[in-house]
Structure formats: structure tokens, C-alpha cells
Design an enzyme around this catalytic site. Structure first.
Site, PDB file in Angstrom:
ATOM      1  N   ARG A  16      30.148  51.044   0.041  1.00 51.30           N
ATOM      2  CA  ARG A  16      30.490  49.627  -0.054  1.00 51.30           C
ATOM      3  C   ARG A  16      32.003  49.546  -0.157  1.00 51.30           C
ATOM      4  NH1 ARG A  16      25.834  46.245   0.992  1.00 51.30           N
ATOM      5  NH2 ARG A  16      26.695  47.004   2.926  1.00 51.30           N
ATOM      6  N   ASP A  56      23.177  32.130  -3.683  1.00 50.46           N
ATOM      7  CA  ASP A  56      22.497  33.323  -3.181  1.00 50.46           C
ATOM      8  C   ASP A  56      21.705  33.866  -4.367  1.00 50.46           C
ATOM      9  OD1 ASP A  56      21.723  35.921  -2.572  1.00 50.46           O
ATOM     10  OD2 ASP A  56      23.392  36.211  -1.193  1.00 50.46           O
TER      11      ASP A  56
HETATM   12  N1  F0G Z   1      22.536  38.379  -0.190  1.00 50.16           N
HETATM   13  C1  F0G Z   1      22.726  39.445  -0.973  1.00 50.16           C
HETATM   14  C2  F0G Z   1      23.536  39.307  -2.223  1.00 50.16           C
HETATM   15  C3  F0G Z   1      22.204  40.691  -0.613  1.00 50.16           C
HETATM   16  O1  F0G Z   1      22.411  41.743  -1.402  1.00 50.16           O
HETATM   17  C4  F0G Z   1      21.462  40.794   0.587  1.00 50.16           C
HETATM   18  C5  F0G Z   1      20.908  42.071   1.021  1.00 50.16           C
HETATM   19  C6  F0G Z   1      21.275  39.645   1.373  1.00 50.16           C
HETATM   20  C7  F0G Z   1      21.825  38.453   0.953  1.00 50.16           C
HETATM   21  C8  F0G Z   1      20.516  39.692   2.680  1.00 50.16           C
HETATM   22  O2  F0G Z   1      19.180  39.810   2.430  1.00 50.16           O
HETATM   23  O3  F0G Z   1      18.562  42.058   3.346  1.00 50.16           O
HETATM   24  O4  F0G Z   1      16.835  40.343   2.811  1.00 50.16           O
HETATM   25  O5  F0G Z   1      18.317  40.050   4.749  1.00 50.16           O
HETATM   26  N2  F0G Z   1      21.280  43.143   0.525  1.00 50.16           N
HETATM   27  C9  F0G Z   1      20.745  44.467   0.799  1.00 50.16           C
HETATM   28  C10 F0G Z   1      21.489  45.465  -0.030  1.00 50.16           C
HETATM   29  C11 F0G Z   1      20.645  44.823   2.220  1.00 50.16           C
HETATM   30  O6  F0G Z   1      21.204  46.656   0.124  1.00 50.16           O
HETATM   31  O7  F0G Z   1      22.319  45.090  -0.853  1.00 50.16           O
HETATM   32  P1  F0G Z   1      18.177  40.615   3.402  1.00 50.16           P
END
Ligand code: F0G
Length: 462
Positions: free
Chosen positions: A385, A218
């Protein structure tokens, strides 16, 4: 952690500004009530400093805006897609790229392409959307992060590391054939923006290879992760951020990317893989869920801005100032005696709500209550969170009870100044001094999926 002796300053000057307004105390009270005590349901017009997320909220550079003008909006075979593909190949080293509208779009493609019913996906702590897509595809996530990650006080420099013993145990228990891939995040969002070390990533890659299992990264905050490696991992101090990022990726077979984070675009993402068969499956799924495989839900101009953003995110002065700003806020809070997750993470400062509100039991949503209290104090928006984000166990329907119960003060990139950080610290300190008066909440509406986005609450005793 080693912050350079000389202070940093933002490596940019400001060309365009957007006015912000402080809502009055009466407006804040009305707004949080209408939002059901959920900061996701506030209107941004009712927010002063918006630290909800660093996702899609960063400021694009003049070069990114200029790149948007030359976007090629062809439905098929857009020049902008090929520019994005080259940037991903150059900076991350993966062979095949499928654009997606954002990170979870890429997660959907990956999960559908690789996971079958009954599969197991080990990973270094869950992320909300990532785990849900794994579950919807029939898989079960198993956490294999080191135990220190669950302890907000542990000063382990790489709390995102995978527990290799635990990982091997999971592989032996379920068998490699039931593990379509190992899901490794850099940095780990829900652990508090904590990095994985290069050494650990390499070891995960080697272990996975021995069992013939893929590793999928990721990559949303991989540049911030590389910064911590450069600062903390022996032998990495003279290395460039770009070379560390490329090496991290080299131990994996592909990545999902939410480009709304490190690459500093307002929307976009992609799936990148080295295996052509996986690419073919994902590209085919893309036409159902995202769009043609050469745009995947993004406009040509968005792909241009992203290609430029990837390159800018790797600049040494950029990343030093970006993480430097987060460390600045975190250190101020530590100095004021506020309980936060340590070491300070890459994309935000995480308040330890259990330490902050020890009198509020986890069933009464202490982090949710704290985020609402902070908003009421100053109009600053943060995010829960903790137990709300963790959702329910997919088999038993019971609430998952995470060890970490946190409020995230997430810093968008290139958006706020040091003075804004001072105001945030002042407000957190003010709420801390009044913490005894903050009570718990009751959930009055719970949506089925990713409940934290839309759940509603009311104060207990109201
Ligand atoms: N992986 C991680 C580690 C993330 O933090 C997020 C999204 C995603 C995947 C998904 O990506 O939002 O573009 O569909 N995090 C945001 C946050 C929503 O506020 O931490 P996405």
C-alpha cells in the site's frame, strides 16, 4: 490504547476447519518469481497464512450459512432483498437500498449518478477503486484528511478525521455547485485503518449542510470505526457499537458498502441513500451494470447471509475480539521494535516500509519488495500500500508519491488464531533482522487501471 484489563477470547468455537500448508522455501522462490514479485499474482495454494486482505475472506457463521438455505432466488422482488433492505434501514438508518456485486459496483453507481465532468470530490484520503470511479465519471478527488494521517508515527487517536479548515477552503475555492458530495471513509484504509471521530463526522455533516452538499460514507469498516470511538472518544464508553454506527450514518446522506469487510460475507455490497431522486438514478444504472435493482449482482442467498452478517458484525463481543486480534499482533511488533503505523488500525497492521527499508528509495518500490521478502521468508502473504497502489496523476501521468509507503498485514475476521499471529510476528521479526539484504524492484509490466493488482516486477540487479 485502552485495551480492557481482562484478556479477550474469540466469542465462538470452531465447527469446520480448512487445512493450510506451508510451501517449502524452493516452492516459495518459484512462486514469487512466477508472480512477478506481486503478492496479488500468487496462487493461494502457494500461501501459508493469507493476510492479503480482509475483503471477502472472513469466515461466515453457522447462522449465515443457514440463512443461505432460505435465500429466495426470484429474479424480481426477492424476499431476501426485502430482508436486506430492512437490515440496512434498521442498523444504518438509510431509506433506500440498491444491492451491488461488491463495493466498487456501488461506487460506480454513485459516481455515475452524482458526478459530472469537472466536479471535485473532497475526501479523507483516497481509496484506490473509489477514486478511480470518481475520475472515470469526470471528477477529481481532493484529499482533506488531517495532516497527522500521513505520519506513521503520529499517535493522534482519530487520524481519519477530516481537516475542516481545508474542507471549507476547497468548498470556497471550487464552489458548492461543483462538489456533488464529500466522500468520508470510516475507517480510512490507506491511512492504516485509522478511525474518524464521531465529533468530526458530525462537524463534517453540519458544514456540508450549510453549503447544501451531500456527505457519502464509505461504510466498509464502519463497525471497526465505531469500536475505536467507543474506546477513545470522551463520553462514548457506555454506548453500544450499534448506536455509534447509527449516529455516524445519521450525519451522512448515504453510503457505499463493500459487504466483504465488516458484514463478513464472501461477496456483496450495496449503495444506500436517503434521497429518492438519487435512488432512482442509481436503481436505473444498476440494471445496466449490476442486475435488477432488487438483486444488483447478488444471489438471494448472498443477500440473506449479508443481512445476518450486518447484525452479527455489531455484536460487542465480536468486534472486541476482532480488533483485539489486530491489536495483539500490532503490539507484538511494536514490542519487537518493528516500525509500524501507530496507533494500530482496525483491520490490519501496517508495516512502515520507509522505516523498515530506509536504504530502498521509493522509486524502487520498498513496500512491494518487503511484501515479497516476507512471503519468501514464511509463505505469509501481505499487500503493498504505497507508490504502486497510488498509481499515476490523471493529468500529468507522473507517479503519485504517497507519504505512506506501507505493507498491510490484513487480518480476515474469525479466520486465524492467536498462534497464527505469533507465527506472523516471528516472520516479520526475522525479515527485519535481515533487512539490509533486501533490495529494490523494477516494474516490468504496468497495467492501465489499478496497477497494483496486476503489475509485475523483478529484483534490481537481477
Ligand atoms: N472502500 C474501501 C475502504 C475498501 O477497502 C474497498 C476494498 C472498497 C471500497 C471496494 O470494495 O473490493 O468490495 O469492491 N478494499 C479491499 C482491500 C480490496 O483489500 O482493502 P470492493
Amino acid at each position: 490504547m485502552a485495551i480492557e484489563k481482562r484478556t479477550w477470547a474469540e466469542p465462538f468455537k470452531i465447527k469446520v476447519v480448512e487445512a493450510v500448508r506451508i510451501p517449502t522455501p524452493a516452492e516459495r522462490e518459484k512462486a514469487i518469481l512466477e508472480a512477478g514479485y506481486n503478492t496479488f499474482l500468487l496462487r493461494s495454494d502457494d500461501v501459508y497464512i493469507d493476510l492479503l486482505t480482509d475483503s471477502g475472506t472472513s469466515a461466515m457463521s453457522d447462522r449465515q450459512w443457514a440463512a443461505m438455505m432460505v435465500g429466495d432466488e426470484a429474479y424480481a422482488g426477492s424476499r431476501s432483498f426485502y430482508r436486506l433492505e430492512s437490515a440496512v434501514q434498521q442498523w444504518f438508518g438509510y431509506k433506500y437500498v440498491v444491492p451491488a456485486h461488491q463495493g466498487r459496483g456501488a461506487e460506480n453507481l454513485l459516481s455515475k449518478a452524482l458526478i459530472k465532468a469537472g466536479d471535485i470530490v473532497p475526501g479523507n484520503m483516497y481509496f484506490t477503486t473509489t477514486r478511480l470511479h470518481q475520475e472515470l465519471a469526470g471528477g477529481t478527488f481532493v484529499d482533506v484528511i488531517i495532516p497527522e494521517a500521513h505520519d506513521p508515527k503520529s499517535l493522534h487517536p482519530f487520524k481519519g478525521d477530516v481537516d475542516l479548515g481545508k474542507l471549507e477552503e476547497v468548498i470556497k475555492t471550487y464552489g458548492a455547485s461543483r462538489i456533488p458530495y464529500i466522500s468520508v471513509a470510516a475507517t480510512v484504509n490507506l491511512a492504516g485503518g485509522q478511525p474518524i471521530s464521531l465529533g468530526n463526522m458530525k462537524a463534517v455533516g453540519e458544514l456540508a449542510k450549510r453549503y447544501g452538499i451531500r456527505v457519502i460514507l464509505d461504510a466498509a469498516r464502519v463497525v471497526e470505526n465505531a469500536y475505536f470511538i467507543q474506546k477513545r472518544e470522551p463520553g462514548c464508553q457506555e454506548r453500544s457499537i450499534a448506536s455509534i454506527v447509527k449516529e455516524l450514518c445519521s450525519y451522512t446522506d448515504g453510503c457505499t458498502m463493500s459487504a466483504k469487510k465488516d458484514p463478513m460475507v464472501n461477496i456483496g455490497g450495496f449503495l444506500a441513500v436517503n434521497d429518492h431522486a438519487v435512488y432512482e438514478d442509481a436503481a436505473n444504472l444498476a440494471v445496466i451494470y449490476e442486475g435488477l435493482h432488487t438483486y444488483g449482482g447478488m444471489a438471494g442467498r448472498d443477500m440473506e447471509a449479508l443481512a445476518t452478517g450486518i447484525e452479527e458484525s455489531l455484536h460487542e463481543d465480536h468486534i472486541r475480539a476482532r480488533v483485539g486480534q489486530v491489536l495483539y499482533l500490532g503490539q507484538k511488533l511494536i514490542d519487537a521494535g518493528i516500525p509500524i503505523v501507530q496507533p494500530i488500525g482496525g483491520h490490519g497492521v501496517f508495516l512502515d516500509a520507509k522505516g523498515f527499508l530506509p536504504h530502498v528509495p521509493q522509486e524502487q518500490y520498498p513496500a512491494q519488495a518487503l511484501a515479497a521478502a516476507l512471503y519468501l521468508d514464511s509463505g505469509i502473504r501481505s499487500m503493498e500500500r504505497g507508490i504502486v497502489s497510488a498509481g499515476r496523476n490523471k493529468e500529468t501521468g507522473e507517479n503519485n508519491k504517497p507519504k505512506l509507503e506501507l505493507v498491510r498485514l490484513t487480518i480476515p475476521r474469525r479466520v486465524y488464531t492467536q498462534a497464527h499471529m505469533d507465527v506472523v510476528a516471528e516472520s516479520v521479526e526475522a525479515v527485519f533482522s535481515e533487512r539490509a539484504g533486501i533490495g529494490g524492484l523494477r516494474m516490468t509490466y504496468e497495467p492501465k487501471y489499478l496497477r497494483f493488482f496486476q503489475a509485475r516486477f523483478e529484483p534490481l540487479g537481477a
